[in-house]
Design a protein around this motif. Structure first.
Motif, PDB file in Angstrom:
ATOM      1  N   THR A 102      20.004 -27.496 -42.228  1.00  0.00           N
ATOM      2  CA  THR A 102      21.387 -28.509 -41.419  1.00  0.00           C
ATOM      3  C   THR A 102      22.478 -28.311 -42.146  1.00  0.00           C
ATOM      4  O   THR A 102      22.628 -27.635 -42.956  1.00  0.00           O
ATOM      5  CB  THR A 102      20.852 -30.673 -41.821  1.00  0.00           C
ATOM      6  OG1 THR A 102      20.665 -29.658 -42.895  1.00  0.00           O
ATOM      7  CG2 THR A 102      18.983 -30.606 -40.819  1.00  0.00           C
ATOM      8  N   VAL A 103      23.318 -28.919 -41.773  1.00  0.00           N
ATOM      9  CA  VAL A 103      24.602 -28.477 -42.466  1.00  0.00           C
ATOM     10  C   VAL A 103      24.468 -29.309 -44.189  1.00  0.00           C
ATOM     11  O   VAL A 103      25.083 -29.022 -45.009  1.00  0.00           O
ATOM     12  CB  VAL A 103      25.594 -29.059 -41.685  1.00  0.00           C
ATOM     13  CG1 VAL A 103      26.873 -29.693 -42.620  1.00  0.00           C
ATOM     14  CG2 VAL A 103      25.626 -28.819 -40.501  1.00  0.00           C
ATOM     15  N   GLU A 104      23.698 -30.417 -44.044  1.00  0.00           N
ATOM     16  CA  GLU A 104      23.479 -30.790 -45.276  1.00  0.00           C
ATOM     17  C   GLU A 104      23.117 -29.850 -46.236  1.00  0.00           C
ATOM     18  O   GLU A 104      23.283 -29.964 -47.542  1.00  0.00           O
ATOM     19  CB  GLU A 104      22.978 -32.436 -44.757  1.00  0.00           C
ATOM     20  CG  GLU A 104      23.171 -33.626 -44.955  1.00  0.00           C
ATOM     21  CD  GLU A 104      23.727 -33.465 -42.902  1.00  0.00           C
ATOM     22  OE1 GLU A 104      23.113 -32.662 -42.348  1.00  0.00           O
ATOM     23  OE2 GLU A 104      24.815 -34.181 -42.249  1.00  0.00           O
ATOM     24  N   ILE A 106      22.816 -26.578 -46.545  1.00  0.00           N
ATOM     25  CA  ILE A 106      23.392 -25.884 -46.567  1.00  0.00           C
ATOM     26  C   ILE A 106      24.487 -25.587 -47.318  1.00  0.00           C
ATOM     27  O   ILE A 106      25.049 -25.619 -48.164  1.00  0.00           O
ATOM     28  CB  ILE A 106      24.423 -24.813 -45.533  1.00  0.00           C
ATOM     29  CG1 ILE A 106      23.310 -24.277 -43.928  1.00  0.00           C
ATOM     30  CG2 ILE A 106      25.336 -23.801 -45.687  1.00  0.00           C
ATOM     31  CD1 ILE A 106      23.891 -23.990 -42.999  1.00  0.00           C
ATOM     32  N   GLU A 107      25.138 -27.144 -47.157  1.00  0.00           N
ATOM     33  CA  GLU A 107      25.706 -28.099 -48.566  1.00  0.00           C
ATOM     34  C   GLU A 107      25.429 -27.869 -49.980  1.00  0.00           C
ATOM     35  O   GLU A 107      25.403 -27.199 -51.130  1.00  0.00           O
ATOM     36  CB  GLU A 107      26.651 -28.902 -48.088  1.00  0.00           C
ATOM     37  CG  GLU A 107      27.385 -29.197 -46.831  1.00  0.00           C
ATOM     38  CD  GLU A 107      27.895 -30.374 -46.650  1.00  0.00           C
ATOM     39  OE1 GLU A 107      27.565 -30.979 -46.889  1.00  0.00           O
ATOM     40  OE2 GLU A 107      28.647 -30.222 -45.253  1.00  0.00           O
TER      41      GLU A 107
END
Length: 153
Positions: A102-104, A106-107
């Motif tokens: 998810t974007v989270e 990846i961050e």
């Protein structure tokens, strides 16, 4: 150094130690055989979750231990200005398939220090990079003032 001279870290103090560092020692076991490796990690203090990129080759000892989905211990420690602090996280690693990132994620993985490819004898193409998270069942920290402990002993 007596155990009664050690003091538990609060959650905030534990989070501060973990945020201050990027590396620790990950210990795994299979049957009666231990395996410990230095690793780098990212840490989300809001979720109290670790993010790890583990690099191995398909037939490596590390891969064999990871495939047995053992309970793990991650130890982070420091010794600064006469004060020793350690944090121990215990739980199971959960592999995050790239298709489920998810974007989270990846961050968080972006915050984790990248493994040093220069330490590997194999070419980059032969290395397998897998992403994991650790939601610890147990997360505790301790500190001791080394000078004070030596004075009282």
């Amino acid at each position: 150094m007596a155990l009664d001279q050690q003091t538990s870290l609060s959650e905030d103090e534990t989070d501060t130690v973990l945020a201050r560092h990027e590396t620790g020692v990950l210990s795994l076991a299979r049957d009666d055989e231990p395996y410990a490796i230095p690793i780098s990690y990212g840490y989300d203090s809001d979720e109290r979750r670790f993010y790890l990129r583990l690099v191995s080759t398909p037939g490596s000892e590390k891969r064999q231990f990871l495939s047995s989905t053992p309970r793990v211990r991650l130890v982070v420690y420091e010794n600064e200005h006469g004060v020793y602090r350690s944090v121990v996280a215990v739980g199971r690693l959960e592999e995050i398939p790239r298709s489920e990132l998810t974007v989270e994620h990846i961050e968080q993985y972006g915050e984790a220090k990248r493994p040093l490819f220069e330490i590997w004898g194999e070419s980059k193409e032969d290395l397998d990079i897998q992403l994991y998270q650790l939601d610890p069942d147990e997360l505790s920290g301790r500190h001791v003032d080394v000078d004070e402990a030596l004075e009282s002993s």
